[in-house]
Design a protein around this motif. Sequence first.
Motif, PDB file in Angstrom:
ATOM      1  N   ASP A   1       8.613  11.360  -0.577  1.00 56.72           N
ATOM      2  CA  ASP A   1       9.089  10.913  -1.877  1.00 56.72           C
ATOM      3  C   ASP A   1       7.960  10.976  -2.909  1.00 56.72           C
ATOM      4  OD1 ASP A   1      11.643  10.323  -0.971  1.00 56.72           O
ATOM      5  OD2 ASP A   1      11.125   8.247  -0.473  1.00 56.72           O
ATOM      6  N   PRO A   2       8.309  11.169  -4.191  1.00 54.81           N
ATOM      7  CA  PRO A   2       7.286  11.084  -5.248  1.00 54.81           C
ATOM      8  C   PRO A   2       6.684   9.682  -5.295  1.00 54.81           C
ATOM      9  CG  PRO A   2       9.311  12.082  -6.072  1.00 54.81           C
ATOM     10  CD  PRO A   2       9.636  11.525  -4.721  1.00 54.81           C
ATOM     11  N   LEU A   3       5.470   9.596  -5.775  1.00 58.00           N
ATOM     12  CA  LEU A   3       4.753   8.320  -5.845  1.00 58.00           C
ATOM     13  C   LEU A   3       5.573   7.246  -6.542  1.00 58.00           C
ATOM     14  CD1 LEU A   3       2.265   6.487  -5.674  1.00 58.00           C
ATOM     15  CD2 LEU A   3       1.377   7.651  -7.705  1.00 58.00           C
ATOM     16  N   ALA A  31      -6.878  13.348  -7.550  1.00 64.60           N
ATOM     17  CA  ALA A  31      -5.687  12.645  -7.063  1.00 64.60           C
ATOM     18  C   ALA A  31      -5.767  11.151  -7.359  1.00 64.60           C
ATOM     19  CB  ALA A  31      -5.519  12.880  -5.568  1.00 64.60           C
ATOM     20  N   GLY A  32      -6.946  10.556  -7.199  1.00 62.18           N
ATOM     21  CA  GLY A  32      -7.088   9.131  -7.459  1.00 62.18           C
ATOM     22  C   GLY A  32      -6.796   8.768  -8.895  1.00 62.18           C
ATOM     23  N   VAL A  33      -7.359   9.527  -9.834  1.00 61.20           N
ATOM     24  CA  VAL A  33      -7.150   9.237 -11.254  1.00 61.20           C
ATOM     25  C   VAL A  33      -5.702   9.483 -11.646  1.00 61.20           C
ATOM     26  CG1 VAL A  33      -7.816   9.864 -13.598  1.00 61.20           C
ATOM     27  CG2 VAL A  33      -9.551   9.755 -11.806  1.00 61.20           C
ATOM     28  N   VAL A  34      -5.125  10.594 -11.185  1.00 62.31           N
ATOM     29  CA  VAL A  34      -3.732  10.924 -11.517  1.00 62.31           C
ATOM     30  C   VAL A  34      -2.790   9.851 -10.974  1.00 62.31           C
ATOM     31  CG1 VAL A  34      -1.857  12.552 -11.040  1.00 62.31           C
ATOM     32  CG2 VAL A  34      -4.105  13.400 -11.716  1.00 62.31           C
ATOM     33  N   ALA A  35      -3.029   9.408  -9.755  1.00 59.97           N
ATOM     34  CA  ALA A  35      -2.152   8.404  -9.145  1.00 59.97           C
ATOM     35  C   ALA A  35      -2.179   7.100  -9.924  1.00 59.97           C
ATOM     36  CB  ALA A  35      -2.561   8.171  -7.695  1.00 59.97           C
ATOM     37  N   LEU A  41       4.370   6.268   2.532  1.00 59.70           N
ATOM     38  CA  LEU A  41       3.749   7.568   2.264  1.00 59.70           C
ATOM     39  C   LEU A  41       4.423   8.178   1.041  1.00 59.70           C
ATOM     40  CD1 LEU A  41       3.496   9.195   5.822  1.00 59.70           C
ATOM     41  CD2 LEU A  41       1.901   7.647   4.685  1.00 59.70           C
ATOM     42  N   ALA A  42       3.634   8.823   0.198  1.00 57.98           N
ATOM     43  CA  ALA A  42       4.182   9.451  -1.006  1.00 57.98           C
ATOM     44  C   ALA A  42       3.311  10.643  -1.380  1.00 57.98           C
ATOM     45  CB  ALA A  42       4.252   8.453  -2.161  1.00 57.98           C
ATOM     46  N   GLN A  43       3.846  11.487  -2.259  1.00 55.03           N
ATOM     47  CA  GLN A  43       3.097  12.662  -2.701  1.00 55.03           C
ATOM     48  C   GLN A  43       3.084  12.751  -4.217  1.00 55.03           C
ATOM     49  OE1 GLN A  43       4.831  15.383  -4.170  1.00 55.03           O
ATOM     50  NE2 GLN A  43       6.933  15.035  -3.539  1.00 55.03           N
ATOM     51  N   LEU A  44       2.103  13.509  -4.719  1.00 48.57           N
ATOM     52  CA  LEU A  44       1.912  13.633  -6.162  1.00 48.57           C
ATOM     53  C   LEU A  44       2.519  14.904  -6.733  1.00 48.57           C
ATOM     54  CD1 LEU A  44      -1.792  12.410  -6.512  1.00 48.57           C
ATOM     55  CD2 LEU A  44       0.270  11.214  -7.264  1.00 48.57           C
ATOM     56  N   GLY A  45       3.127  15.732  -5.892  1.00 50.67           N
ATOM     57  CA  GLY A  45       3.709  16.968  -6.397  1.00 50.67           C
ATOM     58  C   GLY A  45       3.326  18.160  -5.548  1.00 50.67           C
ATOM     59  N   GLY A  74       0.801  -1.213   0.000  1.00 45.81           N
ATOM     60  CA  GLY A  74       0.000   0.000   0.000  1.00 45.81           C
ATOM     61  C   GLY A  74       0.837   1.268   0.000  1.00 45.81           C
ATOM     62  N   VAL A  75       0.368   2.271  -0.736  1.00 48.66           N
ATOM     63  CA  VAL A  75       0.989   3.599  -0.739  1.00 48.66           C
ATOM     64  C   VAL A  75      -0.104   4.611  -0.410  1.00 48.66           C
ATOM     65  CG1 VAL A  75       2.246   5.325  -2.067  1.00 48.66           C
ATOM     66  CG2 VAL A  75       2.641   2.900  -2.503  1.00 48.66           C
TER      67      VAL A  75
END
Length: 242
Positions: A169-171, A217-221, A204-208, A159-160
């Motif tokens: 960190d980036p996804l 966020a869900g679709v982009v990830a 844990l990660a971030q999208l930018g 899981g992320v």
Amino acid sequence: MVTRIFLEDRLEPGEVFALPRGEDHHLRRVLRARSGERFEAVDAVGRLFMAELREGASAEAVELLNEAGVEERAEVWLYQAVPKGKRMDLLVEKATEVGVAGITPLVCERSVVRPGGNKVERWRRIAESAARQALRLRVPEVREPVVFREAVREVRERGVLLHNSPGLDPLEERARGAVALLVGPEGGWSANEIEEALRCGLSLAQLGPFRLRSETAGVVAVARVRAMLENGTVTEDERSHR
């Protein structure tokens, strides 16, 4: 006529099969197809056939177009906190189009929406329609809602959890193999939820740098992880590690 239907049974070339009631109605009533016209059929194991409509509610699998297994090379699950209004409808549609393997509605501490009633069935119909439009070889599974604690215990190390805290960190650096992405509600994750996620082994990660709506966020990830896996950024060894 070029359309695609999904079947619950395995097919073999030359086999005559019964059309599910809903698919028979879609072909004959909605698309006004006649006997002898051809369409695409995906069987229970994800193999794609060219099929030909027969008399009655039947058709023949006339040619195997390609084997199964293409989509499973980049399997991404989305655990999504349900946003307000009809935004979940749009999320299910777009996540299906970009290749999500399955969607689990998530109930979190700060969730505003508590899904119930016939919403899950509607989301399943949306996923099937979107899979048909996108020419996918499978319809993503839309599961019944789960609470956050159950979700993190289910996904654990694969899981992320997406979070917009600076310094994460980036996804792409955290996603490995058959990954499960967790996206929170409009109000964000609680401190207890982040602690619980880390305790269960999630990353844990971030999208930018930008703050995205929950459904965005869900679709982009999903799209970013799918692209990474399909492009071979993750090794075969990592991909097979569950």
